[in-house]
Design a protein around this motif. Structure first.
Motif, short mmCIF file in Angstrom:
data_model
loop_
_atom_site.label_atom_id
_atom_site.label_comp_id
_atom_site.label_asym_id
_atom_site.label_seq_id
_atom_site.Cartn_x
_atom_site.Cartn_y
_atom_site.Cartn_z
N UNK A 33 37.97 41.96 53.42
CA UNK A 33 37.77 40.99 52.34
C UNK A 33 38.19 39.60 52.76
N UNK A 34 37.48 38.62 52.21
CA UNK A 34 37.83 37.21 52.36
C UNK A 34 37.93 36.62 50.97
N UNK A 35 38.81 35.64 50.81
CA UNK A 35 38.96 35.09 49.47
C UNK A 35 39.52 33.69 49.47
N UNK A 36 39.39 33.08 48.30
CA UNK A 36 39.96 31.75 48.05
C UNK A 36 40.92 31.84 46.87
N UNK A 37 42.06 31.21 47.03
CA UNK A 37 43.07 31.12 45.98
C UNK A 37 43.39 29.64 45.79
N UNK A 38 44.03 29.33 44.69
CA UNK A 38 44.46 27.95 44.48
C UNK A 38 45.79 27.91 43.76
N UNK A 47 43.89 33.74 42.08
CA UNK A 47 42.63 34.04 42.73
C UNK A 47 41.51 33.19 42.13
N UNK A 48 40.72 32.60 43.02
CA UNK A 48 39.53 31.87 42.59
C UNK A 48 38.30 32.76 42.75
N UNK A 59 34.77 36.65 40.80
CA UNK A 59 35.19 35.29 40.46
C UNK A 59 36.17 35.30 39.29
N UNK A 60 37.07 34.32 39.30
CA UNK A 60 37.90 34.08 38.13
C UNK A 60 37.00 33.58 37.00
N UNK A 61 37.35 33.93 35.79
CA UNK A 61 36.53 33.51 34.64
C UNK A 61 36.36 32.00 34.58
N UNK A 62 37.40 31.28 34.98
CA UNK A 62 37.39 29.83 34.85
C UNK A 62 36.38 29.14 35.78
#
Length: 120
Positions: A33-38, A47-48, A59-62
């Protein structure tokens, strides 16, 4: 042994777009897995979006409908296309990859982060 380097952050006006990239290098056998967080000031890291090795994205709901995550397995790179950016998207963005090294050890690796500022 594994390094992740992000790029593409910066200052953008509300409604604008940015594309983040994160490239992995080192003693890599495969990447799951690969991912983006902020992480925004004063808030916890969240988690983004993430994407499996098979290409399934979450995806995050936002950010649903505004952000798109993709990956290039040959380049060991994950991308985050961000559209219709809002001031509340301002944060340091981090990539994360679940890596199996050439000595068959599996670990999560993080990039150092890239700042995204959405402001007029």
């Amino acid at each position: 042994q594994v390094q992740l380097v992000e790029s593409g952050g910066g200052l953008v006006q509300p409604g604008g777009s940015l594309r983040l990239s994160c490239a992995a290098s080192g003693r890599i056998f495969s990447i799951n897995a690969m991912g983006w967080y902020r992480q925004a000031p004063g808030k916890e890291r969240e988690l983004v979006a993430d994407i499996t090795s098979g290409g399934s994205a979450n995806y995050a709901d936002s950010v649903k409908g505004r952000f798109n995550i993709s990956r290039d397995n040959a380049r060991k790179t994950v991308y985050l296309e961000m559209n219709n950016l809002k001031p509340e998207d301002t944060a340091v963005y981090y990539c994360k990859m679940n890596v199996l090294t050439i000595v068959f050890q599996r670990n999560d690796y993080w990039g150092e982060g890239t700042l995204v500022t959405v402001s007029s």
